[in-house]
Each structure stands twice: as structure tokens, then as C-alpha cells.
Enzyme design. Structure first.
Site, PDB file in Angstrom:
ATOM      1  N   GLY A 118      35.273 -82.542  58.678  1.00  0.00           N
ATOM      2  CA  GLY A 118      33.704 -82.568  58.276  1.00  0.00           C
ATOM      3  C   GLY A 118      33.065 -81.306  57.906  1.00  0.00           C
ATOM      4  CD  GLN A 154      30.289 -76.144  58.774  1.00  0.00           C
ATOM      5  OE1 GLN A 154      30.323 -77.447  58.506  1.00  0.00           O
ATOM      6  NE2 GLN A 154      31.170 -75.557  59.514  1.00  0.00           N
ATOM      7  CG  HIS A 184      27.071 -77.777  61.672  1.00  0.00           C
ATOM      8  ND1 HIS A 184      27.299 -76.436  61.829  1.00  0.00           N
ATOM      9  CD2 HIS A 184      28.498 -78.365  61.591  1.00  0.00           C
ATOM     10  CE1 HIS A 184      28.678 -76.255  62.025  1.00  0.00           C
ATOM     11  NE2 HIS A 184      29.148 -77.146  61.942  1.00  0.00           N
ATOM     12  CG  HIS A 220      31.199 -80.804  65.173  1.00  0.00           C
ATOM     13  ND1 HIS A 220      31.939 -80.124  65.901  1.00  0.00           N
ATOM     14  CD2 HIS A 220      30.894 -80.108  63.703  1.00  0.00           C
ATOM     15  CE1 HIS A 220      31.854 -78.801  65.415  1.00  0.00           C
ATOM     16  NE2 HIS A 220      31.222 -78.899  64.060  1.00  0.00           N
ATOM     17  CD  GLU A 221      30.527 -81.681  60.257  1.00  0.00           C
ATOM     18  OE1 GLU A 221      30.076 -80.812  60.092  1.00  0.00           O
ATOM     19  OE2 GLU A 221      31.755 -81.363  60.793  1.00  0.00           O
ATOM     20  CB  CYS A 267      33.383 -75.455  63.974  1.00  0.00           C
ATOM     21  SG  CYS A 267      32.102 -75.212  62.782  1.00  0.00           S
ATOM     22  CG  LEU A 268      36.340 -76.438  58.562  1.00  0.00           C
ATOM     23  CD1 LEU A 268      35.992 -77.023  57.034  1.00  0.00           C
ATOM     24  CD2 LEU A 268      37.696 -76.158  58.626  1.00  0.00           C
TER      25      LEU A 268
HETATM   26 NI    NI Z   1      31.096 -77.496  62.509  1.00  0.00          NI
END
Ligand code: NI
Length: 172
Positions: free
Chosen positions: A45, A50, A140, A136-137, A94-95
Site C-alpha cells: 500500500g 508519502q 496517512h 493504514h493507508e 510502512c514504506l
Molecule cells: Ni504506511
């Protein structure tokens, strides 16, 4: 085109993102770039903030078993419109916080409404990893990271590690 993923801490990861008014060519290109960036990472995701873009857009594909058919999803203005009382706990990552994980408890099932790549409104129920990932996304887009659910000491430890990682990368 692959784009650069911001690493926590970054003020752009803490902002509430603006709704997408209409689907311009730039936004569709961004969505496609986000999928490419996510698969390349690899991740399941990714949210527009991000990449430093404060618009309500997420992408995800949680079909990560070997041999599974990919299911890339693009969601503009996603909203959780129903959440179960049942909860589930996942070890999330998380990226924007590479190689750090923490257990987060969220509703196990959610109904999400969004605008798809073609501009149509969609609604779908998600469970398992998909439910965790979509929540989660969407977090963000509210400037919220999974580490915000962890105990302060653990969050501070992860943040220190990320600051160190960013200093190291800046030296390269
Ligand atoms: Ni994330």
C-alpha cells in the site's frame, strides 16, 4: 515512473490531505506512478502524502501470496463508512518507516467507499490484510502513521532510528 518515498519524520507525513476535486490527467498519472513505486519497493500500500503530495489518494494490492493474481487498486477520496466491532491485530510496517514493525489493533472488517480510476463511486467490504492495509493507508491521509498507535517509548525509538537512517542516506 517510479517516485521517491518520503521517510519519517517529515512534516508532509503529518498533514491532513485535501479531497481530490476531479480526476485530472496529472492525478491519474500520479496514481499509476504510485502503483509502480509501491510494487517496486515492494509494498502492499502507498498513500500520496508519502510522495509529498497532500491529496486524498491511496493505492494498494494485498494479494501477496506467490502466484496470486495481482489486484492493483486505486482509491480517490477513500472513506471507511462502516467498521466492525471485531478487531484484529497485525504487525504493521510502512514504506516511510523502513524495516520497523509494530502491532496495531484495528477493526477486522471495514466497508470503504471511494472514487475509482474511471471516476465511478465504488463500495466494497474488506477483511484480513486488506482491511488492515486500507485503514493504514487512509490514516496517512489524516497525517497519521502506524507508530502513532504504539507506546511513546517505542515510537521515539523508531523515530530516532529513522533520523539516523536519513542522515546516513543524505551522506551518500
Ligand atoms: Ni504506511
Amino acid at each position: 515512473m517510479k517516485r521517491n518515498i518520503l521517510i519519517h519524520p517529515d512534516p508532509r507525513l503529518k498533514k491532513v490531505c485535501a479531497p481530490v476535486p476531479d480526476l485530472s490527467d496529472d492525478l491519474l498519472k500520479l496514481a499509476d506512478d504510485m502503483l509502480e513505486t509501491m510494487y517496486d519497493a515492494p509494498g502492499i500500500g502507498l498513500a500520496a502524502p508519502q510522495l509529498g503530495i497532500l491529496s486524498r489518494l491511496i493505492v494498494l494490492d494485498c494479494e501477496k501470496e506467490d502466484g496470486a493474481t495481482p489486484r492493483p487498486m486505486i482509491m480517490f477520496n477513500p472513506q471507511v463508512i462502516l467498521a466492525s466491532d471485531d478487531e484484529s491485530t497485525y504487525d504493521e510496517g510502512c514504506l516511510s518507516i523502513p524495516e520497523q514493525y509494530g502491532e496495531v489493533t484495528r477493526p477486522a472488517n471495514v466497508k470503504v467507499r471511494w472514487i475509482d480510476r474511471g471516476g465511478d463511486e465504488r463500495e466494497e467490504d474488506f477483511d484480513g490484510l486488506w482491511a488492515t492495509c486500507v485503514q493504514h493507508e487512509i490514516d496517512h491521509l489524516e497525517g497519521k502513521l502506524f507508530i502513532d498507535y504504539l507506546k511513546p517509548l517505542r515510537r521515539q525509538m523508531i523515530t530516532r532510528k529513522m533520523k539516523k537512517l536519513k542522515r546516513e542516506r543524505a551522506r551518500l
